[in-house]
Design an enzyme around this catalytic site. Structure first.
Site, PDB file in Angstrom:
ATOM      1  N   PRO A  75       0.744  -1.260  -0.031  1.00 62.36           N
ATOM      2  CA  PRO A  75      -0.054  -0.049   0.014  1.00 62.36           C
ATOM      3  C   PRO A  75       0.736   1.266  -0.153  1.00 62.36           C
ATOM      4  O   PRO A  75       0.869   2.100   0.876  1.00 62.36           O
ATOM      5  CB  PRO A  75      -0.868  -0.207   1.276  1.00 62.36           C
ATOM      6  N   CYS A  76       1.382   1.506  -1.227  1.00 63.04           N
ATOM      7  CA  CYS A  76       2.393   2.700  -1.178  1.00 63.04           C
ATOM      8  C   CYS A  76       1.540   4.005  -1.116  1.00 63.04           C
ATOM      9  O   CYS A  76       2.199   5.203  -0.707  1.00 63.04           O
ATOM     10  CB  CYS A  76       3.185   2.786  -2.705  1.00 63.04           C
TER      11      CYS A  76
END
Length: 121
Positions: A75-76
């Site tokens: 989940p950048c």
């Protein structure tokens, strides 16, 4: 590949397998660090760098996130700069997408910024 000749599930499997081949690298450590950011929270590039073992590699964090091979599992979008500001419009598919993803995650975004005192790790 993207013309439908290879099923999406097979593409995802190939991505995972290629990612797993890398036994250890700064990039893999960055991705593993990003996976540790809990839903509803954010971390700064510097925090991710420190979590990945080298607090001086903030730029490497940005480069790795830009090339994220598995956005569904890494989940950048939960990574912001030291001021809590979101990435530029080029990231996450265009203007406003990072804010949308964060808000879906329970993080309040005001004027392209997140309150690190409330949502930081």
């Amino acid at each position: 590949i993207l013309d439908g000749t290879i099923p999406e599930k097979d593409i995802k499997k190939m991505i995972k397998e290629s990612y797993d081949i890398i036994t250890d690298s700064p990039t893999k450590r960055i991705y593993e660090a990003v996976k540790q950011i809990p839903k509803g929270h954010v971390a700064t590039y510097g925090q991710v760098a420190a979590m990945a073992g080298n607090p001086k590699m903030s730029r490497a964090v940005g480069n790795a996130l830009h090339k994220n091979p598995d956005p569904e599992n890494i989940p950048c979008f939960r990574v912001v700069n030291a001021k809590g500001e979101l990435a530029g419009a080029f990231a996450f598919g265009g203007e406003g997408n990072q804010a949308k993803l964060l808000e879906e995650d329970g993080v309040v975004v005001v004027d392209g910024k997140v309150d690190l005192d409330v949502y930081g790790m």
